[in-house]
Design a protein around this motif. Structure first.
Motif, short mmCIF file in Angstrom:
data_model
loop_
_atom_site.label_atom_id
_atom_site.label_comp_id
_atom_site.label_asym_id
_atom_site.label_seq_id
_atom_site.Cartn_x
_atom_site.Cartn_y
_atom_site.Cartn_z
N THR A 61 -14.06 -43.06 -3.53
CA THR A 61 -15.20 -43.73 -2.92
C THR A 61 -15.44 -43.15 -1.53
N TYR A 62 -16.65 -43.35 -1.05
CA TYR A 62 -16.96 -42.95 0.32
C TYR A 62 -18.12 -43.80 0.83
N ASP A 63 -17.98 -44.31 2.03
CA ASP A 63 -19.05 -45.04 2.69
C ASP A 63 -19.80 -44.08 3.59
N SER A 64 -21.01 -43.81 3.21
CA SER A 64 -21.83 -42.79 3.86
C SER A 64 -22.90 -43.46 4.72
N LYS A 65 -22.96 -43.08 5.97
CA LYS A 65 -23.96 -43.63 6.88
C LYS A 65 -25.28 -42.87 6.72
N ILE A 66 -26.36 -43.63 6.58
CA ILE A 66 -27.69 -43.04 6.53
C ILE A 66 -28.11 -42.74 7.96
N LEU A 67 -28.43 -41.48 8.23
CA LEU A 67 -28.72 -41.03 9.59
C LEU A 67 -30.22 -40.85 9.87
N LYS A 68 -30.97 -40.46 8.86
CA LYS A 68 -32.41 -40.24 9.06
C LYS A 68 -33.14 -40.40 7.74
N VAL A 69 -34.26 -41.09 7.79
CA VAL A 69 -35.12 -41.25 6.64
C VAL A 69 -36.55 -40.97 7.09
N SER A 70 -37.14 -39.94 6.55
CA SER A 70 -38.54 -39.62 6.81
C SER A 70 -39.22 -39.59 5.43
N PRO A 71 -39.96 -40.64 5.08
CA PRO A 71 -40.48 -40.80 3.72
C PRO A 71 -41.08 -39.54 3.11
N ASN A 72 -40.56 -39.22 1.93
CA ASN A 72 -41.00 -38.10 1.09
C ASN A 72 -40.79 -36.73 1.71
N LYS A 73 -40.01 -36.67 2.82
CA LYS A 73 -39.79 -35.39 3.49
C LYS A 73 -38.31 -35.10 3.80
N GLU A 74 -37.59 -36.07 4.37
CA GLU A 74 -36.21 -35.82 4.79
C GLU A 74 -35.33 -37.04 4.58
N PHE A 75 -34.06 -36.75 4.29
CA PHE A 75 -33.04 -37.78 4.14
C PHE A 75 -31.73 -37.17 4.60
N HIS A 76 -31.11 -37.74 5.64
CA HIS A 76 -29.86 -37.23 6.21
C HIS A 76 -28.79 -38.29 6.11
N ILE A 77 -27.57 -37.86 5.73
CA ILE A 77 -26.45 -38.78 5.65
C ILE A 77 -25.16 -38.12 6.16
N ASP A 78 -24.23 -38.96 6.57
CA ASP A 78 -22.86 -38.52 6.79
C ASP A 78 -22.23 -38.51 5.41
N TYR A 79 -21.56 -37.42 5.04
CA TYR A 79 -21.00 -37.32 3.69
C TYR A 79 -19.66 -36.62 3.78
N PHE A 80 -18.60 -37.37 3.56
CA PHE A 80 -17.25 -36.87 3.68
C PHE A 80 -17.06 -36.14 5.02
N ASP A 81 -17.44 -36.84 6.07
CA ASP A 81 -17.27 -36.37 7.44
C ASP A 81 -18.02 -35.07 7.74
N SER A 82 -19.11 -34.87 7.06
CA SER A 82 -19.99 -33.74 7.35
C SER A 82 -21.42 -34.28 7.36
N LEU A 83 -22.35 -33.46 7.77
CA LEU A 83 -23.76 -33.85 7.82
C LEU A 83 -24.49 -33.20 6.65
N VAL A 84 -25.17 -34.03 5.85
CA VAL A 84 -25.98 -33.52 4.75
C VAL A 84 -27.44 -33.86 5.03
N LYS A 85 -28.26 -32.82 4.97
CA LYS A 85 -29.70 -32.97 5.15
C LYS A 85 -30.39 -32.54 3.88
N PHE A 86 -31.21 -33.43 3.35
CA PHE A 86 -32.10 -33.08 2.24
C PHE A 86 -33.50 -32.98 2.84
N LYS A 87 -34.16 -31.86 2.60
CA LYS A 87 -35.54 -31.68 3.05
C LYS A 87 -36.39 -31.35 1.83
N ILE A 88 -37.54 -31.98 1.76
CA ILE A 88 -38.43 -31.81 0.60
C ILE A 88 -39.75 -31.23 1.09
N GLU A 89 -40.20 -30.18 0.43
CA GLU A 89 -41.50 -29.59 0.72
C GLU A 89 -42.33 -29.56 -0.55
#
Length: 150
Positions: A61-89
Motif C-alpha cells: 500500500t501507499y498513501d499518495s499526496k495529491i499535489l496538483k490538479v488542473s482539470p483535463n490537463k495535469e495531475f501531480h502526486i507524491d508516489y513512493f517518495d518521488s514526484l509523478v506528473k501526468f500531463k495531457i495534451e
C-alpha cells in the motif's frame, strides 16, 4: 567511512509518453477518480480529498499526496517518495497524448520503476481505448514473481 545517513543517493527522472485515441477529459477522469485508477492501475485507489490510498496486487500500500490538479490537463502526486506528473495534451479527432514524468527516482530502483510505468501506461491505453483490463488480479502472479500483467 560514510554512514548510510550521510550517503547521497543519485536520483533519476523517468519520461514516457503515450498516444491515446480518447479525449483528454476521459483520460483525466481515469487518473483522478478512485474508480478510474482502480480500472487500470491498482486493486484499489480511494482518495479522501488530498490523499490517495493505493492498494496493489501484492498487498503493498501507499498513501499518495495529491499535489496538483488542473482539470483535463495535469495531475501531480507524491508516489513512493518521488514526484509523478501526468500531463495531457489534446490532439486531433478527440485524441490526446499523455506524458508521464517521474522525478526523484532512486537510481537503485530506476530499472524496475521505469519498466513498471510501461506496464501501467499500456494497461491505461487498453482500458481507455479498448475497454479491457490486461491485469491478472492474482496475488500469486504479481510483479514480485516476474509477471508484467499483475
Amino acid at each position: 567511512m560514510m554512514t548510510l545517513l550521510n550517503k547521497k543517493f543519485k536520483m533519476k527522472t523517468i519520461n514516457w509518453k503515450i498516444c491515446l485515441n480518447t479525449d483528454s477529459k476521459s483520460v483525466f477522469n481515469l487518473l483522478t477518480t478512485s474508480e478510474g485508477r482502480k480500472s487500470f492501475w491498482a486493486e484499489d485507489a480511494k482518495d479522501n480529498g488530498n490523499i490517495i490510498h493505493f492498494v496493489f496486487p501484492n498487498g503493498e500500500t501507499y498513501d499518495s499526496k495529491i499535489l496538483k490538479v488542473s482539470p483535463n490537463k495535469e495531475f501531480h502526486i507524491d508516489y513512493f517518495d518521488s514526484l509523478v506528473k501526468f500531463k495531457i495534451e489534446s490532439t486531433k479527432n478527440d485524441s490526446c497524448d499523455l506524458f508521464l514524468i517521474n522525478k526523484g527516482v532512486n537510481e537503485s530502483d530506476y530499472n524496475e520503476v521505469h519498466s513498471g510505468w510501461v506496464s501501467v501506461l499500456m494497461n491505461l491505453k487498453a482500458v481507455v481505448d479498448f475497454g479491457c483490463d490486461l491485469r491478472n488480479h492474482d496475488v500469486k502472479k504479481t510483479w514480485d514473481q516476474g509477471y508484467v500483467n499483475n
